[in-house]
Scaffold this motif. Structure first.
Motif, short mmCIF file in Angstrom:
data_model
loop_
_atom_site.label_atom_id
_atom_site.label_comp_id
_atom_site.label_asym_id
_atom_site.label_seq_id
_atom_site.Cartn_x
_atom_site.Cartn_y
_atom_site.Cartn_z
N ARG A 16 0.83 -1.21 0.00
CA ARG A 16 0.00 0.00 0.00
C ARG A 16 0.87 1.26 0.00
O ARG A 16 0.64 2.18 -0.78
N ALA A 17 1.89 1.28 0.85
CA ALA A 17 2.80 2.43 0.90
C ALA A 17 3.53 2.61 -0.42
O ALA A 17 3.67 3.73 -0.92
N ALA A 18 3.99 1.51 -1.02
CA ALA A 18 4.69 1.59 -2.30
C ALA A 18 3.75 2.07 -3.40
O ALA A 18 4.14 2.88 -4.25
N PHE A 19 2.50 1.60 -3.39
CA PHE A 19 1.51 2.02 -4.38
C PHE A 19 1.25 3.52 -4.25
O PHE A 19 1.21 4.24 -5.25
N GLU A 20 1.09 4.01 -3.02
CA GLU A 20 0.87 5.44 -2.79
C GLU A 20 2.05 6.26 -3.31
O GLU A 20 1.86 7.31 -3.95
N GLY A 56 -10.15 4.99 -16.20
CA GLY A 56 -10.83 5.31 -17.44
C GLY A 56 -11.10 4.03 -18.23
O GLY A 56 -11.57 3.06 -17.69
N GLY A 57 -10.76 4.05 -19.51
CA GLY A 57 -10.97 2.88 -20.35
C GLY A 57 -9.80 1.93 -20.39
O GLY A 57 -9.79 0.98 -21.16
N TRP A 58 -8.79 2.15 -19.55
CA TRP A 58 -7.58 1.34 -19.57
C TRP A 58 -7.54 0.41 -18.37
O TRP A 58 -7.93 0.78 -17.27
N ALA A 59 -7.05 -0.80 -18.60
CA ALA A 59 -6.92 -1.77 -17.51
C ALA A 59 -5.68 -2.62 -17.75
O ALA A 59 -5.32 -2.92 -18.90
N GLN A 60 -5.05 -3.00 -16.66
CA GLN A 60 -3.88 -3.86 -16.72
C GLN A 60 -3.93 -4.80 -15.52
O GLN A 60 -4.34 -4.39 -14.43
N SER A 61 -3.53 -6.05 -15.75
CA SER A 61 -3.52 -7.03 -14.67
C SER A 61 -2.09 -7.37 -14.28
O SER A 61 -1.19 -7.41 -15.13
N TYR A 62 -1.92 -7.62 -12.99
CA TYR A 62 -0.60 -7.92 -12.43
C TYR A 62 -0.72 -9.12 -11.49
O TYR A 62 -1.68 -9.19 -10.72
N HIS A 63 0.25 -9.99 -11.52
CA HIS A 63 0.30 -11.10 -10.57
C HIS A 63 0.87 -10.58 -9.26
O HIS A 63 1.99 -10.07 -9.23
N GLU A 64 0.08 -10.68 -8.20
CA GLU A 64 0.55 -10.25 -6.89
C GLU A 64 1.43 -11.36 -6.32
O GLU A 64 1.06 -12.54 -6.33
N ASP A 65 2.61 -10.99 -5.85
CA ASP A 65 3.50 -11.96 -5.25
C ASP A 65 4.07 -11.39 -3.96
O ASP A 65 3.84 -10.24 -3.62
N GLN A 66 4.80 -12.21 -3.23
CA GLN A 66 5.35 -11.78 -1.94
C GLN A 66 6.36 -10.65 -2.09
O GLN A 66 6.54 -9.86 -1.18
N ALA A 67 7.05 -10.57 -3.21
CA ALA A 67 8.11 -9.58 -3.38
C ALA A 67 7.59 -8.22 -3.85
O ALA A 67 8.34 -7.25 -3.90
N GLY A 68 6.34 -8.13 -4.23
CA GLY A 68 5.78 -6.86 -4.68
C GLY A 68 6.22 -6.42 -6.06
O GLY A 68 6.22 -5.23 -6.38
N HIS A 69 6.59 -7.38 -6.92
CA HIS A 69 7.03 -7.04 -8.27
C HIS A 69 5.94 -6.33 -9.08
O HIS A 69 6.25 -5.56 -9.98
N TRP A 70 4.70 -6.56 -8.75
CA TRP A 70 3.62 -5.94 -9.51
C TRP A 70 3.68 -4.41 -9.42
O TRP A 70 3.30 -3.72 -10.36
N GLN A 73 6.01 -3.21 -12.01
CA GLN A 73 5.37 -3.33 -13.32
C GLN A 73 4.34 -2.21 -13.51
O GLN A 73 4.23 -1.64 -14.59
N PHE A 74 3.60 -1.90 -12.44
CA PHE A 74 2.63 -0.81 -12.49
C PHE A 74 3.35 0.51 -12.76
O PHE A 74 2.92 1.31 -13.60
N GLU A 75 4.48 0.77 -12.09
CA GLU A 75 5.21 2.01 -12.32
C GLU A 75 5.76 2.06 -13.74
O GLU A 75 5.76 3.12 -14.36
N THR A 76 6.20 0.93 -14.27
CA THR A 76 6.65 0.90 -15.66
C THR A 76 5.51 1.32 -16.59
O THR A 76 5.72 2.09 -17.53
N ASP A 77 4.31 0.83 -16.32
CA ASP A 77 3.16 1.23 -17.14
C ASP A 77 2.88 2.72 -17.00
O ASP A 77 2.52 3.39 -17.98
N LEU A 78 3.04 3.27 -15.80
CA LEU A 78 2.85 4.71 -15.62
C LEU A 78 3.92 5.50 -16.38
O LEU A 78 3.63 6.52 -16.99
N ASN A 79 5.16 5.01 -16.36
CA ASN A 79 6.24 5.66 -17.11
C ASN A 79 5.93 5.68 -18.59
O ASN A 79 6.29 6.64 -19.29
N CYS A 80 5.31 4.65 -19.09
CA CYS A 80 4.94 4.55 -20.51
C CYS A 80 3.63 5.26 -20.81
O CYS A 80 3.14 5.20 -21.94
N ARG A 81 3.05 5.90 -19.80
CA ARG A 81 1.79 6.63 -19.92
C ARG A 81 0.62 5.74 -20.35
O ARG A 81 -0.28 6.16 -21.07
#
Length: 84
Positions: A16-20, A56-70, A73-81
């Motif tokens: 949660r903290a990393a997502f924020e 909005g109209g965009w969606a992406q799925s991520y595999h949640e794991d113990q290491a928080g790699h998702w 991946q989410f930040e990479t998607d934000l970097n790519c807009r």
């Protein structure tokens, strides 16, 4: 497959903290995204979830794991807009 909607505050505290932090770095607030979770179909033991994040109209799925790699991946998607 069991799908349920939850808020980002339902994430483990570290995720949660990393997502924020990732959201803030890119000019978003966590409430700008809708998050749903399902049991991960690739995890035979059903201990992991598949998180789907929508904006909005965009969606992406991520595999949640113990290491928080998702989160990376989410930040990479934000970097790519992806979500803009």
């Amino acid at each position: 497959m069991d799908r349920h909607r939850f808020n980002y505050i339902d994430l483990p505290i570290g995720e949660r903290a990393a997502f924020e932090l990732v959201c803030a770095r890119h000019g978003f607030a966590p409430v700008h995204f809708d998050i749903t979770a399902t049991d991960d179909p690739d995890d035979a033991s059903h201990h992991a979830r598949l998180l789907t994040i929508r904006r909005g109209g965009w969606a992406q799925s991520y595999h949640e794991d113990q290491a928080g790699h998702w989160i990376r991946q989410f930040e990479t998607d934000l970097n790519c807009r992806f979500f803009k």
